[in-house]
Design a protein around this motif. Sequence first.
Motif, PDB file in Angstrom:
ATOM      1  N   VAL A 116       0.849  -1.207   0.000  1.00  0.00           N
ATOM      2  CA  VAL A 116       0.000   0.000   0.000  1.00  0.00           C
ATOM      3  C   VAL A 116       0.876   1.247   0.000  1.00  0.00           C
ATOM      4  O   VAL A 116       0.697   2.144  -0.831  1.00  0.00           O
ATOM      5  N   GLY A 119       2.448   2.418  -3.159  1.00  0.00           N
ATOM      6  CA  GLY A 119       1.556   2.857  -4.241  1.00  0.00           C
ATOM      7  C   GLY A 119       1.122   1.777  -5.210  1.00  0.00           C
ATOM      8  O   GLY A 119       0.775   2.056  -6.354  1.00  0.00           O
ATOM      9  N   HIS A 120       1.124   0.507  -4.769  1.00  0.00           N
ATOM     10  CA  HIS A 120       0.741  -0.599  -5.666  1.00  0.00           C
ATOM     11  C   HIS A 120      -0.732  -0.974  -5.579  1.00  0.00           C
ATOM     12  O   HIS A 120      -1.170  -1.916  -6.224  1.00  0.00           O
ATOM     13  N   ILE A 121      -1.495  -0.261  -4.745  1.00  0.00           N
ATOM     14  CA  ILE A 121      -2.907  -0.624  -4.529  1.00  0.00           C
ATOM     15  C   ILE A 121      -3.837   0.508  -4.970  1.00  0.00           C
ATOM     16  O   ILE A 121      -3.574   1.676  -4.689  1.00  0.00           O
ATOM     17  N   LEU A 122      -4.917   0.132  -5.654  1.00  0.00           N
ATOM     18  CA  LEU A 122      -5.916   1.107  -6.098  1.00  0.00           C
ATOM     19  C   LEU A 122      -7.241   0.834  -5.385  1.00  0.00           C
ATOM     20  O   LEU A 122      -7.633  -0.338  -5.247  1.00  0.00           O
ATOM     21  N   VAL A 126      -8.484   4.378  -8.000  1.00  0.00           N
ATOM     22  CA  VAL A 126      -7.592   5.492  -7.650  1.00  0.00           C
ATOM     23  C   VAL A 126      -6.480   4.975  -6.729  1.00  0.00           C
ATOM     24  O   VAL A 126      -6.761   4.301  -5.733  1.00  0.00           O
ATOM     25  N   LYS A 127      -5.231   5.320  -7.065  1.00  0.00           N
ATOM     26  CA  LYS A 127      -4.097   4.866  -6.261  1.00  0.00           C
ATOM     27  C   LYS A 127      -4.199   5.406  -4.834  1.00  0.00           C
ATOM     28  O   LYS A 127      -4.521   6.577  -4.627  1.00  0.00           O
ATOM     29  N   CYS A 128      -3.957   4.527  -3.846  1.00  0.00           N
ATOM     30  CA  CYS A 128      -4.010   4.947  -2.448  1.00  0.00           C
ATOM     31  C   CYS A 128      -2.803   4.375  -1.712  1.00  0.00           C
ATOM     32  O   CYS A 128      -2.542   3.179  -1.795  1.00  0.00           O
ATOM     33  N   ASN A 129      -2.053   5.244  -1.016  1.00  0.00           N
ATOM     34  CA  ASN A 129      -0.868   4.761  -0.292  1.00  0.00           C
ATOM     35  C   ASN A 129      -1.008   4.940   1.229  1.00  0.00           C
ATOM     36  O   ASN A 129      -0.028   4.994   1.951  1.00  0.00           O
ATOM     37  N   THR A 142      -7.845  -3.047  -5.995  1.00  0.00           N
ATOM     38  CA  THR A 142      -7.155  -3.684  -7.119  1.00  0.00           C
ATOM     39  C   THR A 142      -5.648  -3.593  -6.964  1.00  0.00           C
ATOM     40  O   THR A 142      -5.123  -2.595  -6.479  1.00  0.00           O
ATOM     41  N   GLY A 144      -2.024  -3.030  -8.522  1.00  0.00           N
ATOM     42  CA  GLY A 144      -1.453  -2.317  -9.664  1.00  0.00           C
ATOM     43  C   GLY A 144      -0.791  -3.290 -10.628  1.00  0.00           C
ATOM     44  O   GLY A 144      -0.436  -4.408 -10.252  1.00  0.00           O
TER      45      GLY A 144
END
Length: 204
Positions: A116, A119-122, A126-129, A142, A144
């Motif tokens: 997370v 930045g590998h998770i949407l 929308v990308k969420c970190n 999802t 990435g």
Amino acid sequence: MSKRSSAKYKLDRRMGENIWGRPKSPVNKREYGPGQHGQRRKGKVSDYGIQLRAKQKLKGYYGDVTEKQFKKAYVEAARMKGDTSQNLIGLLERRLDAIVYRAKFAPTVFAARQLVSHGHILVNGVKCNIASRLVKPGDEVTLGKKAQEMALVLEAQSLAERDIPDYVAPDGAAKITFTRVPTLDEVPYPVKMEPNLVVEFYSR
């Protein structure tokens, strides 16, 4: 992202339980506590000690969440309608890193948090970190494109030691929908969790 201050398996040995149900856990070989006094007979634990242990176990299970974040979750749970201990579990299970772990996108909750924060998770495309973000029922999470090829992710998806729970609905290998907030008995903990003792600890 908060940095983990101690080795993750130390918690297993301190509690004397395989908290994440991992085959690598040292508890599988040595059931006594860590350190030179680990094999000594333990004295009677006070009520406070039992409550503290329950808190450390639950907090540790979710990747050693910081005390500030954990207490914030308790305060929020106490403010909500219904049973505070059930509300607390619901809030912890709604954390994005917990959902990524439940979806088997990562082999451990620590690896899920890293996925997370990198930045590998949407979430809903929308990308969420932010690992502590609370996912709502109906939200889609999802992996990435880059993460789908990672050895770590492929390893997690092939793990036989845990299943994806009912409240996380997979759509292919890289996408899930969080369908509802689970109750305590629906959460697949490998060991017994006692959120009621955590509530007692904070409401002293």
